[in-house]
Design a protein around this motif. Structure first.
Motif, PDB file in Angstrom:
ATOM      1  N   GLN A  81     -14.220  44.325  14.084  1.00 35.88           N
ATOM      2  CA  GLN A  81     -14.170  44.756  15.483  1.00 35.88           C
ATOM      3  C   GLN A  81     -15.488  44.379  16.126  1.00 35.88           C
ATOM      4  OE1 GLN A  81     -11.652  46.342  17.345  1.00 35.88           O
ATOM      5  NE2 GLN A  81     -13.052  45.972  19.062  1.00 35.88           N
ATOM      6  N   MET A  82     -15.408  43.585  17.188  1.00 38.69           N
ATOM      7  CA  MET A  82     -16.607  43.093  17.862  1.00 38.69           C
ATOM      8  C   MET A  82     -16.613  43.618  19.295  1.00 38.69           C
ATOM      9  SD  MET A  82     -16.702  39.167  16.449  1.00 38.69           S
ATOM     10  CE  MET A  82     -15.188  38.701  17.271  1.00 38.69           C
ATOM     11  N   ASN A  83     -17.640  44.391  19.617  1.00 35.79           N
ATOM     12  CA  ASN A  83     -17.791  44.951  20.954  1.00 35.79           C
ATOM     13  C   ASN A  83     -19.060  44.417  21.612  1.00 35.79           C
ATOM     14  OD1 ASN A  83     -15.490  46.585  20.481  1.00 35.79           O
ATOM     15  ND2 ASN A  83     -16.765  48.178  19.567  1.00 35.79           N
ATOM     16  N   SER A  84     -19.145  44.598  22.921  1.00 33.89           N
ATOM     17  CA  SER A  84     -20.334  44.156  23.677  1.00 33.89           C
ATOM     18  C   SER A  84     -20.703  42.724  23.319  1.00 33.89           C
ATOM     19  CB  SER A  84     -21.510  45.100  23.383  1.00 33.89           C
ATOM     20  OG  SER A  84     -21.188  46.434  23.713  1.00 33.89           O
ATOM     21  N   LEU A  85     -19.722  41.857  23.350  1.00 33.36           N
ATOM     22  CA  LEU A  85     -19.941  40.479  22.926  1.00 33.36           C
ATOM     23  C   LEU A  85     -20.881  39.741  23.878  1.00 33.36           C
ATOM     24  CD1 LEU A  85     -16.364  39.691  21.695  1.00 33.36           C
ATOM     25  CD2 LEU A  85     -18.431  39.414  20.338  1.00 33.36           C
ATOM     26  N   LYS A  86     -21.660  38.851  23.298  1.00 31.72           N
ATOM     27  CA  LYS A  86     -22.640  38.063  24.026  1.00 31.72           C
ATOM     28  C   LYS A  86     -22.320  36.581  23.847  1.00 31.72           C
ATOM     29  CE  LYS A  86     -26.166  41.449  22.682  1.00 31.72           C
ATOM     30  NZ  LYS A  86     -27.465  41.620  21.978  1.00 31.72           N
ATOM     31  N   PRO A  87     -22.752  35.733  24.780  1.00 31.57           N
ATOM     32  CA  PRO A  87     -22.507  34.291  24.608  1.00 31.57           C
ATOM     33  C   PRO A  87     -23.022  33.761  23.275  1.00 31.57           C
ATOM     34  CG  PRO A  87     -23.191  34.735  26.847  1.00 31.57           C
ATOM     35  CD  PRO A  87     -23.333  36.034  26.101  1.00 31.57           C
ATOM     36  N   GLU A  88     -24.108  34.327  22.786  1.00 32.49           N
ATOM     37  CA  GLU A  88     -24.656  33.857  21.504  1.00 32.49           C
ATOM     38  C   GLU A  88     -23.808  34.268  20.306  1.00 32.49           C
ATOM     39  OE1 GLU A  88     -26.254  35.572  23.892  1.00 32.49           O
ATOM     40  OE2 GLU A  88     -27.679  37.014  23.041  1.00 32.49           O
ATOM     41  N   ASP A  89     -22.785  35.075  20.522  1.00 33.45           N
ATOM     42  CA  ASP A  89     -21.846  35.390  19.446  1.00 33.45           C
ATOM     43  C   ASP A  89     -20.785  34.301  19.286  1.00 33.45           C
ATOM     44  OD1 ASP A  89     -21.957  38.794  20.528  1.00 33.45           O
ATOM     45  OD2 ASP A  89     -22.933  37.946  18.763  1.00 33.45           O
ATOM     46  N   THR A  90     -20.788  33.325  20.176  1.00 34.94           N
ATOM     47  CA  THR A  90     -19.835  32.222  20.071  1.00 34.94           C
ATOM     48  C   THR A  90     -20.037  31.463  18.766  1.00 34.94           C
ATOM     49  OG1 THR A  90     -19.668  31.940  22.469  1.00 34.94           O
ATOM     50  CG2 THR A  90     -19.115  30.029  21.101  1.00 34.94           C
ATOM     51  N   ALA A  91     -18.960  31.350  18.000  1.00 31.13           N
ATOM     52  CA  ALA A  91     -19.037  30.723  16.685  1.00 31.13           C
ATOM     53  C   ALA A  91     -17.634  30.676  16.075  1.00 31.13           C
ATOM     54  CB  ALA A  91     -19.970  31.507  15.759  1.00 31.13           C
ATOM     55  N   VAL A  92     -17.539  29.964  14.973  1.00 27.39           N
ATOM     56  CA  VAL A  92     -16.356  30.072  14.127  1.00 27.39           C
ATOM     57  C   VAL A  92     -16.636  31.189  13.122  1.00 27.39           C
ATOM     58  CG1 VAL A  92     -14.843  28.948  12.472  1.00 27.39           C
ATOM     59  CG2 VAL A  92     -15.789  27.643  14.399  1.00 27.39           C
ATOM     60  N   TYR A  93     -15.734  32.123  13.043  1.00 25.32           N
ATOM     61  CA  TYR A  93     -15.886  33.272  12.156  1.00 25.32           C
ATOM     62  C   TYR A  93     -15.020  33.079  10.908  1.00 25.32           C
ATOM     63  CZ  TYR A  93     -18.592  35.786  15.605  1.00 25.32           C
ATOM     64  OH  TYR A  93     -19.591  36.176  16.469  1.00 25.32           O
ATOM     65  N   TYR A  94     -15.646  33.273   9.755  1.00 26.72           N
ATOM     66  CA  TYR A  94     -14.982  33.055   8.481  1.00 26.72           C
ATOM     67  C   TYR A  94     -14.909  34.334   7.671  1.00 26.72           C
ATOM     68  CZ  TYR A  94     -15.893  28.080   9.314  1.00 26.72           C
ATOM     69  OH  TYR A  94     -15.949  26.820   9.843  1.00 26.72           O
ATOM     70  N   CYS A  95     -13.801  34.491   6.997  1.00 26.68           N
ATOM     71  CA  CYS A  95     -13.608  35.583   6.053  1.00 26.68           C
ATOM     72  C   CYS A  95     -13.893  35.046   4.645  1.00 26.68           C
ATOM     73  CB  CYS A  95     -12.168  36.067   6.162  1.00 26.68           C
ATOM     74  SG  CYS A  95     -11.660  37.262   4.950  1.00 26.68           S
ATOM     75  N   ASN A  96     -14.471  35.895   3.815  1.00 26.12           N
ATOM     76  CA  ASN A  96     -14.807  35.532   2.442  1.00 26.12           C
ATOM     77  C   ASN A  96     -14.533  36.739   1.555  1.00 26.12           C
ATOM     78  OD1 ASN A  96     -17.285  35.831   0.335  1.00 26.12           O
ATOM     79  ND2 ASN A  96     -16.615  33.705   0.465  1.00 26.12           N
ATOM     80  N   ALA A  97     -14.005  36.515   0.377  1.00 24.33           N
ATOM     81  CA  ALA A  97     -13.686  37.662  -0.468  1.00 24.33           C
ATOM     82  C   ALA A  97     -13.715  37.300  -1.943  1.00 24.33           C
ATOM     83  CB  ALA A  97     -12.312  38.213  -0.107  1.00 24.33           C
ATOM     84  N   ASP A  98     -14.074  38.276  -2.751  1.00 24.64           N
ATOM     85  CA  ASP A  98     -13.942  38.179  -4.205  1.00 24.64           C
ATOM     86  C   ASP A  98     -12.581  38.759  -4.585  1.00 24.64           C
ATOM     87  OD1 ASP A  98     -17.404  39.053  -4.793  1.00 24.64           O
ATOM     88  OD2 ASP A  98     -16.460  37.088  -4.565  1.00 24.64           O
ATOM     89  N   ILE A  99     -11.713  37.907  -5.083  1.00 26.89           N
ATOM     90  CA  ILE A  99     -10.336  38.326  -5.361  1.00 26.89           C
ATOM     91  C   ILE A  99     -10.069  38.226  -6.854  1.00 26.89           C
ATOM     92  CG2 ILE A  99      -7.901  37.799  -4.959  1.00 26.89           C
ATOM     93  CD1 ILE A  99      -8.672  36.967  -2.139  1.00 26.89           C
ATOM     94  N   TYR A 100      -9.670  39.364  -7.405  1.00 28.02           N
ATOM     95  CA  TYR A 100      -9.335  39.424  -8.816  1.00 28.02           C
ATOM     96  C   TYR A 100      -7.879  39.010  -9.022  1.00 28.02           C
ATOM     97  CZ  TYR A 100     -13.656  41.983  -9.784  1.00 28.02           C
ATOM     98  OH  TYR A 100     -14.970  42.351  -9.932  1.00 28.02           O
TER      99      TYR A 100
END
Length: 120
Positions: A81-100
């Motif tokens: 959840q991203m609130n109070s977003l700023k122009p500098e938050d512009t990016a590609v967002y990636y998920c990463n996980a350790d999966i058993y």
């Protein structure tokens, strides 16, 4: 085979909010730590925050107080959840996980990324 799929990115005005989701599917025994990263053009991929399997969280300093990570273990899904977003938050967002895939064997997986663009 395990997959992580992000969703929820898009274009938002500065000061607005977005909620990203990342769902894991495939041969999953359980999921350990799940993380969010982001990468803007010309920059390295930086960690946004993490959430442990028990729900403990930690965030990069610039996101503290604005971003919140949560997870639904029953749905194998992590949220950002991203609130109070700023122009500098512009990016590609990636998920990463350790999966058993078994009680003792895990691998680290990445999602394909979702674009977040914050206009001024």
């Amino acid at each position: 085979q395990v997959q992580l799929v992000e969703s929820g990115g898009g274009l938002v005005q500065a000061g607005g909010s977005l909620r990203l989701s990342c769902s894991a599917s495939g041969n999953i025994f359980r999921i350990g730590t799940m993380n969010w990263y982001r990468q803007s053009p010309g920059n390295q991929r930086d960690m946004v925050g993490i959430i442990t399997s028990e729900g403990g969280t930690a965030y990069a300093d610039s996101m503290k107080g604005r971003f919140t990570i949560s997870r639904d273990n029953a749905k194998n899904t992590v949220y950002l959840q991203m609130n109070s977003l700023k122009p500098e938050d512009t990016a590609v967002y990636y998920c990463n996980a350790d999966i058993y895939t078994s009680p003792t064997l895990y691998y680290n997986f990445w999602g394909q990324g979702t674009q977040v663009t914050v206009s001024s």
